[in-house]
Design an enzyme around this catalytic site. Structure first.
Site, mmCIF file in Angstrom:
data_model
loop_
_atom_site.group_PDB
_atom_site.id
_atom_site.type_symbol
_atom_site.label_atom_id
_atom_site.label_comp_id
_atom_site.label_asym_id
_atom_site.label_seq_id
_atom_site.Cartn_x
_atom_site.Cartn_y
_atom_site.Cartn_z
ATOM 1 N N ASP A 1 84.836 6.217 -3.335
ATOM 2 C CA ASP A 1 83.801 6.137 -4.372
ATOM 3 C C ASP A 1 82.510 5.487 -3.844
ATOM 4 O OD1 ASP A 1 82.370 5.997 -6.712
ATOM 5 O OD2 ASP A 1 84.000 5.164 -7.913
ATOM 6 N N HIS B 1 80.204 7.077 -8.375
ATOM 7 C CA HIS B 1 80.056 7.206 -9.832
ATOM 8 C C HIS B 1 78.773 6.534 -10.325
ATOM 9 C CE1 HIS B 1 82.318 3.268 -10.346
ATOM 10 N NE2 HIS B 1 81.509 3.159 -11.389
ATOM 11 N N SER C 1 80.427 -2.428 -10.281
ATOM 12 C CA SER C 1 80.555 -1.201 -9.511
ATOM 13 C C SER C 1 79.459 -1.151 -8.472
ATOM 14 C CB SER C 1 80.440 0.020 -10.409
ATOM 15 O OG SER C 1 81.672 0.305 -10.972
HETATM 16 N N1 ARG Z 1 86.726 2.771 -14.184
HETATM 17 C C1 ARG Z 1 85.572 2.673 -13.336
HETATM 18 C C2 ARG Z 1 84.506 1.860 -14.032
HETATM 19 O O1 ARG Z 1 84.239 1.689 -15.049
HETATM 20 C C3 ARG Z 1 85.061 3.983 -12.820
HETATM 21 C C4 ARG Z 1 84.485 4.932 -13.825
HETATM 22 C C5 ARG Z 1 84.027 6.245 -13.245
HETATM 23 N N2 ARG Z 1 85.116 7.082 -12.791
HETATM 24 C C6 ARG Z 1 85.800 7.961 -13.594
HETATM 25 N N3 ARG Z 1 86.799 8.645 -13.095
HETATM 26 N N4 ARG Z 1 85.504 8.160 -14.841
HETATM 27 O O2 ARG Z 1 84.082 1.793 -14.948
HETATM 28 N N1 GLU Z 2 83.851 0.967 -12.694
HETATM 29 C C1 GLU Z 2 83.235 -0.215 -13.219
HETATM 30 C C2 GLU Z 2 81.721 -0.104 -13.215
HETATM 31 O O1 GLU Z 2 81.200 0.956 -13.306
HETATM 32 C C3 GLU Z 2 83.716 -1.401 -12.464
HETATM 33 C C4 GLU Z 2 85.098 -1.598 -12.820
HETATM 34 C C5 GLU Z 2 85.278 -2.745 -13.782
HETATM 35 O O2 GLU Z 2 85.039 -2.603 -14.983
HETATM 36 O O3 GLU Z 2 85.678 -3.780 -13.241
HETATM 37 O O4 GLU Z 2 81.000 -1.059 -13.259
#
Ligand code: ARG
Ligand code: GLU
Length: 708
Positions: free
Chosen positions: A211, A84, A641
């Site tokens: 990921d 991502h 991330s």
């Molecule tokens: N929650 C994770 C992070 O902030 C992954 C975000 C990307 N993945 C998604 N399915 N939208 O941010």
């Molecule tokens: N998915 C998040 C990012 O893009 C990391 C997850 C979190 O917020 O801990 O940085």
């Protein structure tokens, strides 16, 4: 006998070694964390994690692009980060004929690696506590910072320096960076692996997402940063990580080394109440409505689904996080815990007249300022959610208004003007479904007016009255008038600026956008900034007070997108009655979730084949399963991330990519019972690269231990 006492000592230590909250600054680890980290299972020295002069793990960690972390995993500049995080680049190389998002991509050699204009990787070369110079220097804070930057730049001309505040400005740290600008795409699994479970599984445990994506940094002939050039060569990092394919076990020490973006751990209880009772619910409500509309359309139209997948994901990501945050704060009694702490703060101050005169007033002042902020913060949130995020055409019109202003001030000529206008309209129309946007407008404005009431800008109320509250009709006119139909949907560069501007100013979208912008800029923003200034000043005092009053405690600074170490251990959690989550997922779960034809849970044939026949080779664990993801109690946030999860030897065992949503309130109030970060198991990454991607030559480049 000796054996027994060793065992007892071990039990004693491991009982002590409960996980810890915090994202710690590398240069203070020795002082604040070393003993505890060792007791928990760190087997290398702090100098091997961070050392200014000697090569250390920090030389393998980078800021990847604008907001992620990445790390070096070979002596030839191979970089590991999340799928991502590389998504935009993978997408930019994709077309209908050559769809890297769907099919994945593996460069067979250096020549096949794909360049990415604008993508950078930044190393942190040094960090230095310059608090004394900045706080006690002769000039203003700004002047002192400039002096520090000038001094360090003179000393180390090859690095770029910035000075950042920590603990709300009670500490300043200078950071020396080196940014590489030629970063090429090497490999990515198909989205069905790299984004498996998509938005349904986002922020969720148990998780089965691979990921990750792989890039390579290129440098000039002297190994220095250079713009993209055919003649650049793979960068030789000072340090690259060893990958341990031996896996982790429950209770093992892990640390995450990366760039957490932003947390607010030291807000008063009152402000956390506003966040969870006002701001989050209001933003969630608007996004509920937007997402419900989009979901309906995406499920009935493939065209809309493809166009809106990324936009939906963006709206849903924060939406889901806020919902988790609210549940987490409630379930962990986060506000009461803060109130108890504040009571103790005040109680201790009463016994210390001198400290009381410095800090005694600060919670009341903060209360006052946070309360006076509420109306402005609400209008601001709605402006962002409705006028900027919610209705795409309004966001475009808002920017068109700014372009028109510059033109009317005589700063650009006709041709330049129409070119910028054309560009903005083209970017609106990329992946755009006007029907969906029209529906969004009709849906969010009634919520906006109902909730903001008297705080609604007068011109929006006027529109509401003119249309007798019928926003379907407003939306129909907004998306059906001459401006939108002729000038936007059928834009061409031959349109005369005068005509364009006239149509724009008569349009419904202009009235709505201009009204919101005008109200925000002239009434809200100045007050917002004034109060925020006062809050910053008092938060600084409060932070200093907390550290002085609770001097038996250890405080870590809020995340500010600087290099940090979080540490904890591999462990499951039990967020609700009768539910206990295991710490690890395996291949079996991928197949359990598989839904043929579903855009979130479909899997490619050849991948299914490997899974069904259990072709895990040397990447299987002791029970013959393929480990996929695992969770630990490392304190992380957005920006982490792509951060490596390292074991006690500093070897890479996992790749951080998410948190379990029951614990997303860790940004406001960490709770060891329910906050878990989610990582891809290194073995799953290696297996996908090797067995599925057929890119064994990449594996050969890496230093891997624990494979038999
Ligand atoms: N929650 C994770 C992070 O902030 C992954 C975000 C990307 N993945 C998604 N399915 N939208 O941010
Ligand atoms: N998915 C998040 C990012 O893009 C990391 C997850 C979190 O917020 O801990 O940085």
């Amino acid at each position: 006998m000796r054996r027994i006492s060793l065992l007892l000592a071990f039990l004693f230590i491991s009982r002590l070694a409960f996980a810890v909250e915090g994202m710690w600054v590398p240069i203070f680890l020795e002082k604040l964390n070393a003993d505890e980290m060792k007791a928990m299972g760190l087997r290398i020295s702090i100098d091997e994690i961070y050392h200014f002069n000697n090569v250390s793990l920090k030389d393998a960690i980078v800021i990847f692009g604008g907001g992620c972390t990445g790390e070096m995993i070979s002596s030839k500049g191979l970089l590991l980060t999340n799928h991502h995080c590389g998504y935009g680049q993978i997408q930019s190389h994709s077309s209908v004929e050559n769809d890297l998002l769907t099919n994945g991509f593996w460069a067979k050699n250096n020549e096949e690696e794909l360049k990415n204009p604008g993508l950078t990787a930044t190393f942190i070369r040094m960090m230095e506590d310059v608090s004394d110079d900045v706080i006690n220097g002769e000039g203003s804070v700004g002047e002192n910072i400039k002096e520090v930057v000038d001094r360090l730049t003179g000393q180390y001309p090859e690095w770029e320096f910035e000075v950042k505040p920590f603990y709300y400005g009670n500490q300043y740290i200078a950071i020396g960076k080196q940014t590489y600008k030629d970063v090429r795409l090497v490999g990515a699994p198909p989205s069905s692996i790299g984004k498996y479970g998509s938005d349904t599984d986002n922020w969720m445990w148990p998780r089965h997402t691979g990921d990750f994506s792989i890039f390579r940094i290129y440098a000039d002939a002297d190994n220095n940063p250079a713009d993209f050039n055919e003649n650049n060569v793979p960068y030789i990092p000072k340090k690259h990580l060893t990958i341990n394919a031996g896996g982790v076990e429950e209770g093992d020490f892990t640390m995450v080394f990366g760039f957490p973006g932003s947390t607010q751990q030291y807000l008063p209880a009152r402000e956390v109440e506003y966040i969870t009772e006002i701001y989050n619910p209001e933003r969630i409500e608007v996004r509920d409505a937007l997402l419900a509309n989009l979901d309906k359309r995406m499920r009935t139209s493939d065209e809309v689904r493809i166009k809106y997948a990324a936009k939906y994901a963006r709206i849903a990501n924060a939406w889901k996080k806020w919902r988790g945050e609210n549940i987490g704060i409630r379930e962990s009694k986060g506000i009461q815990r803060k109130k108890d702490m504040e009571f103790e703060f005040r109680r201790r101050l009463l016994n210390e007249p001198e400290m009381n005169s410095t800090y005694g007033y600060v919670l009341d002042s903060l209360s006052h300022y946070y309360a006076s902020m509420v109306p402005y913060a609400r209008v601001r949130n709605y402006y962002i959610e409705v006028g900027i995020q919610g209705v795409e055409a309004m966001r475009a019109v808002r920017e068109l208004i700014l372009i028109v202003r510059a033109y009317e001030e005589g700063n650009v000529d006709d041709e330049e003007f129409m070119e910028s206008v054309g560009k903005r309209i083209a970017s609106l129309k990329k992946d755009y479904a006007a029907e969906a946007d029209q529906e969004a407008l009709a849906t969010v404005f009634p919520i906006y007016i109902k909730r903001l009431g008297d705080l609604t800008p007068q011109r929006i109320l006027d529109v509401n009255n003119n249309y007798k509250g019928d926003w379907e009709a407003v939306a129909e006119d907004a998306f059906g008038d001459k401006f939108f139909e002729k000038m936007v949907m059928n834009f061409n560069e031959k349109i005369k600026p005068k005509k364009f501007i006239k149509a724009l100013k008569k349009s419904v979208l202009f009235e709505l956008s201009d009204a919101m912008m005008d109200h925000y800029n002239n009434i809200v923003a100045p007050n917002y900034a004034r109060i925020q200034n006062a809050i910053n000043k008092h938060q600084k005092t409060y932070m200093a007070g907390l550290m002085e009053v609770f001097d038996e405690k250890r405080f870590y600074p809020d995340a500010n997108f600087t290099l940090r170490v979080s540490y904890g251990k591999v462990e499951g959690f039990a967020p609700v009655d009768a539910v206990a989550y295991h710490w690890q997922t395996t291949d079996t779960g991928i197949l359990e979730k598989y839904i043929p034809g579903d855009y979130e849970f479909d899997l490619p044939e050849d991948f299914l084949d490997l899974l069904e026949n259990e072709r895990f080779g040397r990447y299987a664990n002791a029970s013959g399963r393929l480990p996929v993801c695992f969770i630990s109690s490392n304190h992380t946030t957005g920006g982490n991330s792509g951060s490596p999860a390292l074991n006690g030897d500093g070897h890479l065992v996992g790749l951080n990519f998410d948190r379990a949503w029951e614990g997303t309130m860790s940004d406001l109030n960490y709770d060891i019972e329910r906050c878990r970060n989610i990582m891809v198991d290194a073995r799953y990454i290696l297996w996908v690269v090797d067995a599925y991607g057929g890119a064994g030559y990449l594996i050969d480049e890496m230093d891997i231990v624990g494979l038999d």
